[in-house]
Design a protein around this motif. Structure first.
Motif, PDB file in Angstrom:
ATOM      1  N   LYS A   1       0.820  -1.208   0.000  1.00  3.98           N
ATOM      2  CA  LYS A   1       0.000   0.000   0.000  1.00  3.98           C
ATOM      3  C   LYS A   1       0.853   1.257   0.000  1.00  3.98           C
ATOM      4  O   LYS A   1       0.532   2.227  -0.700  1.00  3.98           O
ATOM      5  CB  LYS A   1      -0.944   0.001   1.202  1.00  3.98           C
ATOM      6  CG  LYS A   1      -1.821   1.230   1.266  1.00  3.98           C
ATOM      7  CD  LYS A   1      -2.733   1.214   2.474  1.00  3.98           C
ATOM      8  CE  LYS A   1      -3.572   2.476   2.509  1.00  3.98           C
ATOM      9  NZ  LYS A   1      -4.463   2.511   3.667  1.00  3.98           N
ATOM     10  N   GLU A   2       1.926   1.253   0.780  1.00  3.42           N
ATOM     11  CA  GLU A   2       2.785   2.441   0.841  1.00  3.42           C
ATOM     12  C   GLU A   2       3.333   2.781  -0.542  1.00  3.42           C
ATOM     13  O   GLU A   2       3.361   3.945  -0.938  1.00  3.42           O
ATOM     14  CB  GLU A   2       3.939   2.228   1.824  1.00  3.42           C
ATOM     15  CG  GLU A   2       3.491   2.207   3.271  1.00  3.42           C
ATOM     16  CD  GLU A   2       4.649   2.027   4.229  1.00  3.42           C
ATOM     17  OE1 GLU A   2       5.731   1.534   3.813  1.00  3.42           O
ATOM     18  OE2 GLU A   2       4.488   2.379   5.407  1.00  3.42           O
TER      19      GLU A   2
ATOM     20  N   ARG B   1       1.989   1.955  -3.478  1.00  5.67           N
ATOM     21  CA  ARG B   1       0.873   2.403  -4.324  1.00  5.67           C
ATOM     22  C   ARG B   1       0.489   3.851  -4.034  1.00  5.67           C
ATOM     23  O   ARG B   1       0.263   4.644  -4.940  1.00  5.67           O
ATOM     24  CB  ARG B   1      -0.349   1.499  -4.143  1.00  5.67           C
ATOM     25  CG  ARG B   1      -0.199   0.131  -4.751  1.00  5.67           C
ATOM     26  CD  ARG B   1      -1.461  -0.710  -4.657  1.00  5.67           C
ATOM     27  NE  ARG B   1      -1.907  -0.951  -3.284  1.00  5.67           N
ATOM     28  CZ  ARG B   1      -2.950  -0.348  -2.705  1.00  5.67           C
ATOM     29  NH1 ARG B   1      -3.684   0.511  -3.355  1.00  5.67           N
ATOM     30  NH2 ARG B   1      -3.275  -0.627  -1.459  1.00  5.67           N
ATOM     31  N   MET B   2       0.435   4.213  -2.754  1.00  2.00           N
ATOM     32  CA  MET B   2       0.056   5.578  -2.374  1.00  2.00           C
ATOM     33  C   MET B   2       1.142   6.564  -2.798  1.00  2.00           C
ATOM     34  O   MET B   2       0.855   7.676  -3.240  1.00  2.00           O
ATOM     35  CB  MET B   2      -0.200   5.684  -0.866  1.00  2.00           C
ATOM     36  CG  MET B   2      -1.385   4.881  -0.379  1.00  2.00           C
ATOM     37  SD  MET B   2      -2.941   5.384  -1.136  1.00  2.00           S
ATOM     38  CE  MET B   2      -3.465   3.826  -1.830  1.00  2.00           C
ATOM     39  N   ARG B   3       2.394   6.149  -2.685  1.00  4.50           N
ATOM     40  CA  ARG B   3       3.490   6.998  -3.151  1.00  4.50           C
ATOM     41  C   ARG B   3       3.357   7.249  -4.654  1.00  4.50           C
ATOM     42  O   ARG B   3       3.516   8.372  -5.110  1.00  4.50           O
ATOM     43  CB  ARG B   3       4.844   6.349  -2.858  1.00  4.50           C
ATOM     44  CG  ARG B   3       5.977   7.109  -3.563  1.00  4.50           C
ATOM     45  CD  ARG B   3       7.305   6.457  -3.501  1.00  4.50           C
ATOM     46  NE  ARG B   3       7.286   5.087  -3.946  1.00  4.50           N
ATOM     47  CZ  ARG B   3       8.274   4.230  -3.704  1.00  4.50           C
ATOM     48  NH1 ARG B   3       9.341   4.632  -3.032  1.00  4.50           N
ATOM     49  NH2 ARG B   3       8.213   3.000  -4.135  1.00  4.50           N
TER      50      ARG B   3
ATOM     51  N   ARG C   1       0.688   7.227  -6.512  1.00  2.00           N
ATOM     52  CA  ARG C   1      -0.420   8.175  -6.742  1.00  2.00           C
ATOM     53  C   ARG C   1       0.021   9.604  -6.445  1.00  2.00           C
ATOM     54  O   ARG C   1      -0.283  10.527  -7.193  1.00  2.00           O
ATOM     55  CB  ARG C   1      -1.620   7.824  -5.866  1.00  2.00           C
ATOM     56  CG  ARG C   1      -2.344   6.590  -6.295  1.00  2.00           C
ATOM     57  CD  ARG C   1      -3.552   6.347  -5.420  1.00  2.00           C
ATOM     58  NE  ARG C   1      -4.041   4.994  -5.625  1.00  2.00           N
ATOM     59  CZ  ARG C   1      -4.974   4.427  -4.892  1.00  2.00           C
ATOM     60  NH1 ARG C   1      -5.542   5.102  -3.890  1.00  2.00           N
ATOM     61  NH2 ARG C   1      -5.363   3.202  -5.130  1.00  2.00           N
TER      62      ARG C   1
ATOM     63  N   LYS D   1      -8.483  11.722  -1.517  1.00  2.00           N
ATOM     64  CA  LYS D   1      -7.026  11.801  -1.356  1.00  2.00           C
ATOM     65  C   LYS D   1      -6.563  11.546   0.069  1.00  2.00           C
ATOM     66  O   LYS D   1      -5.368  11.373   0.303  1.00  2.00           O
ATOM     67  CB  LYS D   1      -6.533  13.187  -1.782  1.00  2.00           C
ATOM     68  CG  LYS D   1      -6.648  13.467  -3.257  1.00  2.00           C
ATOM     69  CD  LYS D   1      -5.995  14.799  -3.595  1.00  2.00           C
ATOM     70  CE  LYS D   1      -6.216  15.146  -5.032  1.00  2.00           C
ATOM     71  NZ  LYS D   1      -7.242  16.159  -5.211  1.00  2.00           N
TER      72      LYS D   1
ATOM     73  N   ASP E   1      -6.667   9.092   2.260  1.00  3.37           N
ATOM     74  CA  ASP E   1      -5.933   7.865   2.569  1.00  3.37           C
ATOM     75  C   ASP E   1      -4.498   7.961   2.038  1.00  3.37           C
ATOM     76  O   ASP E   1      -3.537   7.615   2.736  1.00  3.37           O
ATOM     77  CB  ASP E   1      -6.658   6.651   1.983  1.00  3.37           C
ATOM     78  CG  ASP E   1      -6.052   5.335   2.458  1.00  3.37           C
ATOM     79  OD1 ASP E   1      -5.582   5.264   3.610  1.00  3.37           O
ATOM     80  OD2 ASP E   1      -6.049   4.371   1.660  1.00  3.37           O
ATOM     81  N   MET E   2      -4.364   8.452   0.812  1.00  9.38           N
ATOM     82  CA  MET E   2      -3.046   8.622   0.212  1.00  9.38           C
ATOM     83  C   MET E   2      -2.202   9.585   1.051  1.00  9.38           C
ATOM     84  O   MET E   2      -1.047   9.302   1.373  1.00  9.38           O
ATOM     85  CB  MET E   2      -3.178   9.154  -1.220  1.00  9.38           C
ATOM     86  CG  MET E   2      -1.872   9.548  -1.871  1.00  9.38           C
ATOM     87  SD  MET E   2      -2.082  10.456  -3.407  1.00  9.38           S
ATOM     88  CE  MET E   2      -2.832  11.985  -2.858  1.00  9.38           C
TER      89      MET E   2
ATOM     90  N   THR F   1      -1.188   8.127   4.422  1.00  5.88           N
ATOM     91  CA  THR F   1      -0.140   7.125   4.234  1.00  5.88           C
ATOM     92  C   THR F   1       1.204   7.804   3.997  1.00  5.88           C
ATOM     93  O   THR F   1       2.221   7.422   4.589  1.00  5.88           O
ATOM     94  CB  THR F   1      -0.486   6.181   3.066  1.00  5.88           C
ATOM     95  OG1 THR F   1      -1.736   5.541   3.347  1.00  5.88           O
ATOM     96  CG2 THR F   1       0.582   5.130   2.856  1.00  5.88           C
TER      97      THR F   1
END
Length: 150
Positions: free
Chosen positions: A23-24, A26-28, A30, A107, A109-110, A113
Motif C-alpha cells: 500500500k505504501e 501504491r500511495m506513493r 499516486r 485523497k 488515505d493517500m 499514508t
C-alpha cells in the motif's frame, strides 16, 4: 497540504528513492503522479514566459544562441537585458507559488499514508538532505485532518 513549486522536484526525488512495498508504494505512486502533473504545468508556464520575453525573428519564432556547456552545444533563448531581468523575476515568482493539494475524501488515505511514511522515515540525513527532510516533515505535519463526511 501546501508545497512551494520549487520544493516539488526535491520531494519527488526523495519519495521516488524510498524502498516501499504494498500500500505504501501504491500511495506513493499516486502522490508522485500529482507532483508530476504540477511539474509539467510549471515547465509549460516557464516555457510560455521564455517565449513571451525572448527576442523573436520576423516570423515570431524565438531566437536562440548556441553556447558550449561542459563540452556540449546547447541552445539558449536570446533576451534583451531588461527582458532577461523580467523573465527571471517572473520565473522566480512562479517557483515561489504554492501548490495546494486539497485534503479531500478521495485523497485523504493517500495523504495520511504519505504522512506516516515521511514522519516515521527510518533513514539518517546530514547537511542539505537533513534540511530538506525537515521541510518535508513540516509540510506533512501541517496537514489538516478535517472530519470527512461521505
Amino acid at each position: 497540504m501546501i508545497i512551494k513549486n520549487y520544493e516539488i522536484g526535491e520531494l519527488q526525488s526523495f519519495l521516488f528513492n524510498l524502498l516501499l512495498k504494498g500500500k505504501e508504494s501504491r500511495m506513493r505512486t499516486r502522490f508522485l503522479k500529482l507532483l508530476e502533473k504540477q511539474l509539467n504545468q510549471i515547465n509549460l508556464e516557464r516555457q510560455q514566459l521564455v517565449a513571451e520575453y525572448a527576442e523573436k525573428d520576423e516570423h515570431g519564432e524565438v531566437l536562440y544562441k548556441l553556447e558550449t556547456v561542459d563540452g556540449n552545444e546547447i541552445e539558449f533563448p536570446i533576451f534583451s537585458e531588461d527582458a532577461e531581468k523580467e523573465v527571471q523575476k517572473q520565473i522566480l515568482t512562479l517557483l515561489n507559488e504554492d501548490f495546494i493539494i486539497e485534503e479531500t475524501a478521495d485523497k485523504i488515505d493517500m495523504l495520511n499514508t504519505l504522512q506516516e511514511i515521511i514522519l516515521n522515515c527510518d533513514l539518517e540525513f546530514t547537511g542539505k538532505k537533513a534540511t530538506m527532510y525537515d521541510r518535508f516533515c513540516e509540510i506533512f505535519e501541517e496537514m489538516k485532518h478535517p472530519e470527512i463526511t461521505q
